[in-house]
Scaffold this motif. Structure first.
Motif: not given
Lengths: 634, 366, 366, 634
Positions: D217-241
């Motif tokens: 629901v926030n595809p305009y965000s870039s979210i990086t989530f790092e855990t002991d399982d690895g780094v998960f990158q959720f890219n920004r897919r739009t600049s529309i907010m």
């Protein structure tokens, strides 16, 4: 959180500076009023929650001093056009010291209940919420009559809450003359508030249900409930009260930095050693063990307690988390107990909607305005440990509850009904759930004038009325099969179903049966913050199922007996109809009519059947203390 | 003879009724009806007789408990109804007896049916058979005729003679259900061939098999009735004609074939009149499926019930020979079954002109 | 006659096959098989003929769509299989034809059965009938014989003569399914009585009804096959014997009675050979339930399906007379039905000695 | 509530007087720590709640200033043996003025969010709870790096919460030199706390689910989530907010004595008339209407505002309760919108457990320690109002998401997967529920690499993860039948069921389908205080059903097309196998084998079938903006 700066972008530009300062920090009162849902005070439930809070406070106040509770609540419409209601609650509890009374009524997060024991309610919020809502929505004062157990005198207060500051506003405080006393007990508390609220039928029913169910688990209370529908009297049926819950020290496995620092600060002035403080502040922790713990952290026992750093203390916490201690004790819990719950089940007072003016079993007193001081109709049950049902049942029969004053209720559609089952049984288990000792109590009431299946759920003696579908008790009922106990679904349906096509899958739900679950713990595993239903945490379900199975064994014995009796009766009736077929066949085949045949055959069979026991009634444990079974047939 | 049997029946029923009446009026004692127990747990394999026989277990039916009174009444009502049927010199099906004795019992809300369904009434008829020792065909309670016969044999019924060879390319004769009324007059055939189903019989008949091999064709149209079994027994034992049996290659068909040869649990009390121990079950063997290359599309997958039946059969004393064990193991292994009709896949004449002659030659019948 | 018919069949089939081959190879055009449409929506009541006849609707089966290719293939495969049957001079049941043509189509995971079940193959047989205009009995595809006959009539089958009066107290004769092979030789009876079920026929036969009233008794054992219907028609129209029909007092039984009198939707194309418009449906009327005091315990409650059927029937053109409307209204009102067997409640001879004679006297047959 | 006196009866008799005084009033911080369940901080959920609060604060901070959010969260085990975790969250939001920062982080009931608009979270509690839990359970400081949008400078703080007083303890505050900046955005906020908690697999999955769904629901965000399982990158897919929610004035029908008095006190110094104050303080209330209201109460317009008594003011409230006003406006709401939700649905990032090292669709970056400043992989979607799927789809195909760095994830069982459906569709409704304007948004994503049915629920852009069974969305899905849309259950099961015997009754649940419900309102009708599921209040269900039906119409068109195509293919394949049956029958019947027949027939049929359209594909609305359908067959 992002601070005020973003406000620069806001639409309301007037007085921004000032606005920012005022709203920067919220008073507790304002926070709770704005987030009233946190305490359950949502739109339609305001009156329900207010009544709950007042009744629970009154019960707690009486029970902590082992006073048999006499509670009078009244909810009446005050101004229909503005949705204003008068809510009054009066008890014979301890009252409140008159100096402390205003903050006790109005100031959030003020309470005498902040301690580790089983108590009702969310501490320091409930009563305050009632007061704040009254202040927020009306211009009437909150009226309080108070006779504190340590003062002798009765005071009258008029109060309002200053929501912006969380402070009480005392409009009036009067020492009353004896002739003006409203409280006729040695001590007590009476509050009268005006609340604005809509009362929808669903909520009204929930309120009635709440009061009814409260009377079931508190049969030692006398509760009078007055509404615009009439006066409902829930008599006291016993003078046995469960032992009050005792405050206990925290258990060391629950220790965190905060509790540890608090413990140390408490003994600050006394120059005590750390192990001594630990063993005085936590249960199940001897001085020796405390010394071991401190030593294991590598800290010196000689360091003055005040010199330990947070860093030192966290080591103590870490060790305690990993150390095995004895299970915590259960003095802080107050289960209902076999005697009290059995009495509740043997005389379930319930408010019912009267369709067609059926007066059977209706019992209500009309003494609306006079408080009932001493309930002369109290049935004194045996004071010995074993209250057998038969004694109780006969007492009930000898002294029926007072006749209803029909005039008073004639225009109303509600009345109080007493349900008397033919069988009640009780069982309980003590276990540890969520690191907290937990008592599971179950009861079962069957037959008699119980009309249908119902599940009652209680947590720390408070009825749970919402969200039954997701409660662990529902799962327990789904998963324990009664038909493993010797009754088939078909039999049960044939015997009990009003509608044979009923879609209800569970045998148990076609039976005239009330099942009671009571969980007590200082940490009930509620499913949600709304505290409506209990989650299936740890082994809780296992213990509940084990209890229910035990109850079902008693129940199925009873039902099997009833089924056998009924079946036998049907069959004996039937043989008379088969005899003509036999006699006619013989006569026709032989081509002669022997007039004696019918008579002789009939006599022969009747003698035979009467000699032979048709069913073996297994009297078994009917006389045991927890299973009450009135004599049905010889 | 037949009339004599009926007279015997009436006499026995009257004796039973009189005994009950005397017990009640004179002895003041509970009357009891004694019946041999029927079914699995009272059926015994006799090595000597090579057939299923009834054991010694008895059932006592007495109006001495509320549970047994209805049963007692039902047996007496049915016995009396059959007596009436004989008095009127009529014949009835079991359904007719059910209708004749329909009734309600009790009144008001306790009213119920005297028979829960026809099954109850059928059981009562069986009880009357057991009480009197007379099979129901002989007291004129018959089923619908099912058995069919075709070939060089003549039957005498009443005064008439039925020549089963007449029209034997076009039709077969029904086997009268009361074999007591039938006399076999003239058997010119060399052997008797029994098949499970009438459709198969028709195909064989049409091919000219009867004429070519001088055979009697006979079928029970599935589960054979008593008349059909008796007919087979009489042809084998009185007329000394060899009997061969063909049924579908599945446990059900094999079961039917064995009815003729060893009897059945439900009629074990009557085996002496019904069973033909010398009958030879020749086919269709499970091995024939593969021997005769029945294509896969014409084979059927065995059901769980089939498997259970076959496992049961394997343990039976009468199946304890190498060949049967081999056949059953083959079935349990392959889990495939096959109807005789499947031979049509090889051509319409394959069954009668190739398969059956080969099988019959194996045992030297042709 | 019979052989001629078979030759005719082979000629027609060859003509059809040749036409398809020519269309494809010479004309390069889609071949089409034309069949009359069968069923409810192409069945027409003929007031003149007093029977159900087939309308003008046609079905065209052509391999011009993926949906129709399998059907086209099935019809040709079945036509060819029947031709083979005739070539071999054999006879087969419809099940036999199913087995003879069993196959798999396609390969790998797309493999499927040529016939989904026997129903498919039965439909193809029907299509072959419609394509050739020859009923299947005449091209030797028969069903199991169901019809039974008893009484003073002789049938000539092949060179043999079957006297249906012989043994007529003990048994009945099966009606051969291919009436083309049967000649009626001698009919001495005064009238023909058709009953729905064989069990009822047996009861009547046993009572001596045939002898007493000089009647032929006949049953189709439920839904009558074509041979039974043809037998009834021939007796009525060629031998001028009055025909009366008795069936159970329920919409199902009434439907069966009407098969003889007006025909059926599924065989409307063949009505001219099968229907006996002069047959009289005499019973069992719904009013008889009450007229003859059938006790409540022997009556059955009508099902929803019964009610729907009766409502349908009420609207049919052939039911538009006062008496039938009255009967159907009575049924719809009371919602009770009754089997002929229920008369046994009045005694085993009541049906043949009281009810039937009364009914027959009403129409002046006795 | 009953006051301290009852304590005389308590067991702990030492220092009673003192004990009484200390525990009389609780600080807000202590109350919330003791009743942490009120804010959702219960045993197993502590880490889940902490991550939620931090992410939601970050998103709110960015959105209020229309900054495209770039958020980096990290959750790593710090000390396994003591269950200690390091939780870090960094954003490019507005930051907090450094003077206010300590109280914003530590003091409960302090917030910038106390206003009437759609926001995330429980205001003034969440972040404080994270800080208090860290202080309570560990001796580590809370570390904060802060660059406030109004300050330019970056400060570093070390803080702890004084739980007993609700005050921050500032251990350290430093102005950082540029070279020591941690925050590389123009403004931003970074927090690092140590928490003590157990992380059970269920909660871990919920955390992953929460982050995944937030990215949808926030595809305009870039979210990086790092855990002991690895780094998960959720890219920004739009600049529309979506447009940020605006603060609005309260609606007069929500007026109570408290809000009215607050409005008056706000203009205290300005000597404004009461009607003027009313029209300036409430929406939909003109000066004229306000005058009428005051006049109707019987009060004089001339009375100075300060002279009105509570009794006078309550009359205003009463009149307002009974007056009909226009529906409140919706500026304070911020729905996701068609464009943004469609983009989210067309590229659902989801963390999946990798069984068998299946690398298809996996995408994760290995840039663990370096913050991703500018996402160069951003797909710039059209800026026009209508984002058609085909454009989007093709962009996706041209620029695939970055290749996974396998090394970094090789030992882990988790990865980020992008799901691309073949069809998405969106619809929304605006309605009034509970007197509050409410926007219902629904979306549907079907096919492609969506593996199975899943329901996504959002309220005010927050994913709801618990208690799905009792959510109104579940009811809506149960009650809207897809088979009315032209697909039978049988067809659906044959086409989609992996297990044909599946017990699932709903057709819809065998489809590879994601359904999204988003409800926004300032008063979401939650079922319980836990805010896990939404109740079927008012006409909410009606509007949700209406939305879903509309989506289903689009869906069923698509499925019918697919079914027809598949069926047609099967049949064409089959004809080849039937031909031999036809040819053999003809040859055999005619007794001669014409070698040309097979060939000619085959040619004839093939020509025929290729000329005739086998299925009529209904192209219909495939090109409409809300229904995206890639070309499948001509």
């Amino acid at each position: 959180e992002v601070e005020e700066l973003k406000r620069d972008n806001s639409k309301s530009t007037t007085n921004l500076e000032k606005y920012k300062i005022i709203y920067n920090k919220k008073a507790e009162s304002e926070f709770f009023v704005d987030n009233s849902a946190l305490a359950g005070f949502t739109g339609e439930r305001i009156l329900y929650m207010a009544i709950r809070e007042l009744i629970e406070n009154s019960l707690d106040s009486c029970e902590s001093f082992s006073i048999l509770p006499s509670i009078k609540i009244s909810l009446k419409i005050f101004d229909q056009s503005n949705d204003l209601w008068t809510l009054t609650c009066e008890d014979n509890g301890t009252g409140i010291n008159s100096d402390k009374l205003p903050i006790a009524v109005c100031s959030f997060l003020t309470s005498a209940k902040y301690m580790e024991k089983q108590q009702r309610g969310l501490f320091g919020v409930g009563l305050k919420m009632v007061a704040a809502f009254s202040t927020k929505d009306t211009d009437f004062p909150i009226k309080v009559w108070n006779k504190s157990i340590d003062e002798q005198d009765e005071y009258y207060f008029e109060l309002r809450t200053d929501i912006g500051t969380n402070k009480p506003i005392v409009l009036s405080k009067k020492l009353l003359l004896k002739q003006h006393y409203r409280i006729q007990y040695t001590s007590g508390f009476r509050i009268e508030v005006i609340l604005r609220a809509k009362l929808v039928p669903v909520t009204k029913n929930k309120i009635y249900e709440y009061v009814s169910e409260t009377s079931i688990v508190n049969p030692y209370s006398s509760i009078t409930f007055e509404t615009d529908d009439g006066v409902f009297q829930f008599n006291r049926r016993t003078s046995i009260m469960p032992n009050p819950a005792q405050e206990i020290l925290p258990h060391p496995s629950d220790m965190d930095l905060k509790t540890l620092k608090k413990a140390i600060s408490k003994f600050q002035t006394q120059k005590m050693s750390l192990p001594k403080i630990l063993s005085s502040s936590f249960q199940k922790l001897s001085y020796e063990k405390a010394k071991d713990i401190v030593t294991n952290t590598g800290l010196s026992l000689k360091t003055p307690t005040g010199d330990f750093s947070e860093h030192d203390l966290i080591k103590i916490v870490n060790i305690c988390k990993k150390t095995k201690f004895q299970n915590p004790n259960t003095d802080h819990l107050s289960p209902i107990g076999r005697e009290v719950l059995t009495i509740g089940m043997m005389s379930e007072y319930t408010i019912v909607s009267n369709k067609g003016n059926d007066s059977t079993g209706v019992t209500a007193t009309a003494t609306a305005e006079e408080p009932i001081l001493h309930d002369t109709n109290l049935n004194p049950p045996g004071t010995d440990d074993t209250v057998t049902a038969s004694t109780f049942e006969s007492t009930q029969n000898e002294k029926p509850t007072p006749t209803p004053f029909k005039n008073n209720l004639s225009k109303s559609n509600f009345s109080v009904k007493v349900l008397k089952p033919v069988l009640t049984t009780y069982t309980s288990r003590t276990c540890v759930i969520n690191n907290r000792p937990t008592v599971v109590e179950t009861g079962l009431a069957y037959g008699g004038d119980i009309p249908s299946f119902k599940l009652y759920r209680f947590a720390n003696k408070i009825p749970l009325l919402y969200d039954e579908g997701s409660d662990v008790a529902r799962e327990v009922i789904s998963e324990v099969e009664i038909n493993k106990m010797g009754i088939t679904k078909k039999q049960a349906k044939e015997q009990f179903s009003v509608n044979k096509e009923s879609k209800k899958d569970r045998v148990i739900e076609v039976l005239p049966l009330h099942i009671f679950f009571h969980i007590c713990s200082t940490k009930i595993p509620y499913k949600t913050a709304g505290k409506e239903s209990i989650a299936s945490e740890g082994e809780l379900k296992y213990y509940m199922k084990s209890c229910l199975s035990e109850l079902y064994r008693k129940l199925s014995t009873q039902i099997r007996k009833e089924l056998k009796l009924k079946e036998a009766e049907n069959k004996i009736r039937l043989y008379k109809h088969y005899l003509p077929f036999i006699v006619d066949s013989i006569n026709e085949s032989l081509g002669s009519k022997n007039s004696k045949l019918n008579e002789s055959f009939s006599r022969l069979i009747e003698n035979h059947l009467s000699k032979k026991p048709q069913i073996d009634i297994d009297i078994g444990d009917a006389s045991s203390a927890d299973s009450t079974l009135p004599v049905q047939a010889s | 003879m037949s009339t004599a049997k009926k007279q015997e029946f009436v006499t026995i029923i009257k004796r039973i009724m009189r005994k009950i009446s005397d017990d009640v009026i004179k002895q003041n004692q509970m009357p009891i009806l004694d019946l041999p127990k029927i079914g699995y747990d009272n059926t015994v394999w006799s090595d000597e007789k090579r057939m299923l026989t009834t054991g010694d277990k008895k059932i006592e039916v007495s109006p001495d408990s509320v549970k047994k009174i209805p049963t007692f009444a039902q047996y007496l009502v049915m016995a009396n109804a059959v007596k009436k049927l004989i008095d009127e010199d009529m014949e009835s099906t079991i359904r007719g007896m059910y209708y004749a004795t329909l009734s309600n019992v009790g009144d008001g809300k306790n009213r119920q049916k005297f028979w829960t369904g026809q099954e109850d009434s059928d059981n009562a008829i069986k009880a009357v058979e057991l009480l009197t020792g007379i099979p129901r065909e002989e007291f004129s309670v018959t089923s619908k005729p099912k058995g069919m016969i075709s070939g060089p044999i003549k039957l005498r019924v009443g005064g008439d003679i039925i020549d089963c060879n007449l029209g034997s390319r076009a039709t077969s004769q029904l086997i009268p259900t009361n074999m007591g009324d039938v006399q076999i007059d003239d058997v010119k055939a060399d052997f008797v061939m029994v098949v499970e189903k009438d459709t198969v019989l028709n195909n064989i008949r049409k091919s000219g098999f009867i004429q070519k091999y001088n055979a009697i064709l006979l079928t029970g149209s599935g589960e054979p009735d008593r008349a059909t079994r008796m007919m087979v027994k009489i042809l084998n034992e009185q007329w000394k004609k060899p009997v061969v049996v063909f049924a579908d290659a599945d446990p059900w068909g094999l079961g039917i074939a064995l009815r003729y040869k060893i009897g059945s649990e439900s009629l074990s009390y009557d085996s002496e009149r019904l069973v033909t121990p010398n009958a030879q079950v020749l086919g269709m063997m499970f091995s024939d499926i593969y021997q005769y290359n029945i294509p896969e599309v014409a084979r059927l997958t065995a059901s769980d019930e089939d498997i259970n039946r076959a496992n049961d059969m394997k343990k039976k004393p009468w199946m304890q020979n190498k060949q049967w064990q081999k056949e059953l193991n083959l079935f349990l292994n392959k889990k495939e079954k096959c109807e005789l009709d499947a031979f049509f896949k090889h051509g319409f004449k394959y069954l009668s002109e190739t398969y059956l002659p080969q099988k019959l030659r194996m045992v030297g019948l042709i």
